[in-house]
Design a protein around this motif. Sequence first.
Motif, PDB file in Angstrom:
ATOM      1  N   LYS A  17      31.620  31.534  45.736  1.00 29.84           N
ATOM      2  CA  LYS A  17      31.366  32.314  46.960  1.00 29.84           C
ATOM      3  C   LYS A  17      32.078  33.665  46.896  1.00 29.84           C
ATOM      4  O   LYS A  17      31.502  34.709  47.192  1.00 29.84           O
ATOM      5  N   LYS A  34      19.259  50.670  61.910  1.00 31.95           N
ATOM      6  CA  LYS A  34      19.535  49.484  62.720  1.00 31.95           C
ATOM      7  C   LYS A  34      18.268  49.145  63.494  1.00 31.95           C
ATOM      8  O   LYS A  34      17.570  50.059  63.961  1.00 31.95           O
ATOM      9  N   PRO A  58      31.298  47.716  68.789  1.00 33.45           N
ATOM     10  CA  PRO A  58      31.630  47.879  70.210  1.00 33.45           C
ATOM     11  C   PRO A  58      30.409  47.632  71.100  1.00 33.45           C
ATOM     12  O   PRO A  58      29.279  47.657  70.619  1.00 33.45           O
ATOM     13  N   ASN A  94      26.889  55.514  67.458  1.00 34.33           N
ATOM     14  CA  ASN A  94      25.910  55.676  66.372  1.00 34.33           C
ATOM     15  C   ASN A  94      24.601  54.917  66.562  1.00 34.33           C
ATOM     16  O   ASN A  94      23.614  55.210  65.891  1.00 34.33           O
ATOM     17  N   ASN A 134      23.498  39.916  61.682  1.00 30.03           N
ATOM     18  CA  ASN A 134      23.509  41.382  61.670  1.00 30.03           C
ATOM     19  C   ASN A 134      22.656  41.938  60.523  1.00 30.03           C
ATOM     20  O   ASN A 134      22.023  42.986  60.631  1.00 30.03           O
ATOM     21  N   ASN A 140      24.117  46.473  69.014  1.00 33.35           N
ATOM     22  CA  ASN A 140      25.260  45.588  68.772  1.00 33.35           C
ATOM     23  C   ASN A 140      25.267  44.408  69.756  1.00 33.35           C
ATOM     24  O   ASN A 140      25.458  43.256  69.361  1.00 33.35           O
TER      25      ASN A 140
HETATM   26  N1  FAQ Z   1      34.729  46.759  61.994  1.00 32.27           N
HETATM   27  O1  FAQ Z   1      28.624  53.280  66.771  1.00 32.27           O
HETATM   28  P1  FAQ Z   1      29.015  51.978  66.210  1.00 32.27           P
HETATM   29  C1  FAQ Z   1      30.441  40.348  55.695  1.00 32.27           C
HETATM   30  C2  FAQ Z   1      33.067  51.242  63.761  1.00 32.27           C
HETATM   31  S1  FAQ Z   1      30.058  41.994  55.666  1.00 32.27           S
HETATM   32  C3  FAQ Z   1      35.143  47.999  61.669  1.00 32.27           C
HETATM   33  O2  FAQ Z   1      28.462  50.756  66.864  1.00 32.27           O
HETATM   34  P2  FAQ Z   1      27.461  51.489  63.805  1.00 32.27           P
HETATM   35  C4  FAQ Z   1      30.115  39.524  54.508  1.00 32.27           C
HETATM   36  C5  FAQ Z   1      31.847  51.960  63.218  1.00 32.27           C
HETATM   37  O3  FAQ Z   1      31.899  52.012  61.817  1.00 32.27           O
HETATM   38  C6  FAQ Z   1      30.622  42.615  57.228  1.00 32.27           C
HETATM   39  N2  FAQ Z   1      34.581  49.117  62.196  1.00 32.27           N
HETATM   40  O4  FAQ Z   1      28.730  51.968  64.620  1.00 32.27           O
HETATM   41  C7  FAQ Z   1      31.254  38.682  54.149  1.00 32.27           C
HETATM   42  C8  FAQ Z   1      31.995  53.309  63.901  1.00 32.27           C
HETATM   43  O5  FAQ Z   1      33.005  54.056  63.244  1.00 32.27           O
HETATM   44  P3  FAQ Z   1      32.682  55.407  62.407  1.00 32.27           P
HETATM   45  C9  FAQ Z   1      30.302  44.026  57.322  1.00 32.27           C
HETATM   46  C10 FAQ Z   1      33.565  48.931  63.067  1.00 32.27           C
HETATM   47  O6  FAQ Z   1      27.668  51.839  62.397  1.00 32.27           O
HETATM   48  C11 FAQ Z   1      31.487  37.467  54.776  1.00 32.27           C
HETATM   49  C12 FAQ Z   1      32.570  52.942  65.252  1.00 32.27           C
HETATM   50  O7  FAQ Z   1      33.172  51.662  65.103  1.00 32.27           O
HETATM   51  N3  FAQ Z   1      28.928  44.202  57.740  1.00 32.27           N
HETATM   52  O8  FAQ Z   1      30.963  39.943  56.656  1.00 32.27           O
HETATM   53  C13 FAQ Z   1      33.082  47.666  63.411  1.00 32.27           C
HETATM   54  O9  FAQ Z   1      26.199  51.940  64.465  1.00 32.27           O
HETATM   55  C14 FAQ Z   1      32.561  36.658  54.417  1.00 32.27           C
HETATM   56  C15 FAQ Z   1      31.520  52.924  66.342  1.00 32.27           C
HETATM   57  O10 FAQ Z   1      30.610  51.832  66.190  1.00 32.27           O
HETATM   58  C16 FAQ Z   1      28.366  45.414  57.798  1.00 32.27           C
HETATM   59  O11 FAQ Z   1      28.966  46.409  57.491  1.00 32.27           O
HETATM   60  C17 FAQ Z   1      33.711  46.550  62.843  1.00 32.27           C
HETATM   61  N4  FAQ Z   1      33.335  45.286  63.120  1.00 32.27           N
HETATM   62  O12 FAQ Z   1      27.495  49.888  63.959  1.00 32.27           O
HETATM   63  C18 FAQ Z   1      32.119  39.082  53.140  1.00 32.27           C
HETATM   64  C19 FAQ Z   1      26.928  45.425  58.221  1.00 32.27           C
HETATM   65  N5  FAQ Z   1      32.070  47.824  64.300  1.00 32.27           N
HETATM   66  O13 FAQ Z   1      31.954  54.977  61.164  1.00 32.27           O
HETATM   67  C20 FAQ Z   1      33.196  38.284  52.775  1.00 32.27           C
HETATM   68  C21 FAQ Z   1      26.336  46.804  58.222  1.00 32.27           C
HETATM   69  C22 FAQ Z   1      31.937  49.138  64.503  1.00 32.27           C
HETATM   70  O14 FAQ Z   1      31.781  56.234  63.298  1.00 32.27           O
HETATM   71  C23 FAQ Z   1      33.411  37.062  53.418  1.00 32.27           C
HETATM   72  N6  FAQ Z   1      26.873  47.640  59.281  1.00 32.27           N
HETATM   73  N7  FAQ Z   1      32.837  49.804  63.764  1.00 32.27           N
HETATM   74  O15 FAQ Z   1      34.016  55.988  62.104  1.00 32.27           O
HETATM   75  C24 FAQ Z   1      26.395  47.652  60.542  1.00 32.27           C
HETATM   76  O16 FAQ Z   1      25.467  46.927  60.886  1.00 32.27           O
HETATM   77  C25 FAQ Z   1      26.992  48.647  61.498  1.00 32.27           C
HETATM   78  O17 FAQ Z   1      27.667  49.628  60.763  1.00 32.27           O
HETATM   79  C26 FAQ Z   1      27.954  48.004  62.541  1.00 32.27           C
HETATM   80  C27 FAQ Z   1      28.530  49.116  63.395  1.00 32.27           C
HETATM   81  C28 FAQ Z   1      27.182  47.042  63.434  1.00 32.27           C
HETATM   82  C29 FAQ Z   1      29.093  47.259  61.873  1.00 32.27           C
END
Ligand code: FAQ
Length: 331
Positions: A89, A235, A218, A225, A153, A239
């Motif tokens: 994993k 997206k 958030p 974003n 997600n 969220n």
């Molecule tokens: N953590 O305007 P939004 C996994 C930031 S992989 C940290 O809503 P956005 C696999 C965001 O970057 C998990 N920062 O932003 C695994 C933005 O900051 P910025 C990762 C966060 O991009 C399992 C600010 O807050 N998955 O788990 C977080 O539209 C087990 C404002 O937020 C992805 O990356 C957070 N939780 O939506 C591995 C999926 N949430 O950049 C190992 C792809 C928000 O302006 C073991 N990403 N922020 O400075 C996404 O879908 C989106 O980027 C979101 C955030 C939903 C994460």
Amino acid sequence: MASQNLQSVPPELSPDEREREQAGQAYFDRIISEDSRIEPRDWMPEAYRKTLLRQISQHAHSEIIGMQPEANWITRAPSLKRKAILMAKVQDEAGHGLYLYSAAETLGQSRDKMMDDLIAGKARYSSIFNYPAISWADMGAIGWLVDGAAICNQVPLCRASYGPYGRAMVRICKEESFHQRQGFEILLELSNGTEAQKQMAQDAVNRWYAPALMMFGPPDDDSPNSKQSMAWNIKRFSNDELRSRFVGMMVEQVKVLGLTLPDDQVRFNEETKKWEHGPLDWNEFKDVLAGRGPCNAQRLERRREAHDDGAWVREAAAEYARKQAEKEYAA
Ligand code: FAQ
């Protein structure tokens, strides 16, 4: 929207350049409105490129840093079988990071630069990986809740408008589904074990539930974003929408586990047709993002060590590539 974008073409361009930009913008707008795909060599607005680079590189970093909480348990897995599964994993997560760094590279950013930003503490990665994994049951809770949230997600991201990202997500989601099942199975076995094992499983679910809900980002009215990312078909859902779907999935699965969610406010709202949950501590989320979570310093420090330890591999690979190129040139 298209006309607004055309107006944003910088006025200092030559007439030829301006025409090219306008044709590119018109092509881009058509592809997005047809819900089709943008590929690396297509014209794209600079803001679209930057948004993708931000999201994909953060996602790649999350996969790489996300190896740490589970890698921490490989030597302590309760059986050889469990150890082999956990190693596979964690290796899968490394693979996900690599697909995603490759997708990000197609947007013109080198992997070295992305890695430098991560190590310097300038880049974000998912908040969830700044929490400690303190018992074997946490391997179950991470698989079930964290991979579960990741799938919820990421399945819509398989349809992201940027081709390399969407295609990378297809394979990642297949592997994440397996990860979630193995986490569920760990919890199920513990839950059906001794009272102490069941308690350990419940404790892990209690600790990982709220941070897993915060992985979705958030609340919508505090997500700067989302609107633009949804207009660009990066997206597909907000969220809050995804968080609500996730709660709906977990509420059924937790019954099969014989455990409970640490949230007595979970309910299905018949009017909105959405699942609701109790309040989340968004101040804690902000603290974690600002580097003040329980494990931020430890995660970055470990990443730096791993990067330094791997220097000889990078040097050897570069030297090998140089010698191969020399041979090809001489032939
Ligand atoms: N953590 O305007 P939004 C996994 C930031 S992989 C940290 O809503 P956005 C696999 C965001 O970057 C998990 N920062 O932003 C695994 C933005 O900051 P910025 C990762 C966060 O991009 C399992 C600010 O807050 N998955 O788990 C977080 O539209 C087990 C404002 O937020 C992805 O990356 C957070 N939780 O939506 C591995 C999926 N949430 O950049 C190992 C792809 C928000 O302006 C073991 N990403 N922020 O400075 C996404 O879908 C989106 O980027 C979101 C955030 C939903 C994460």
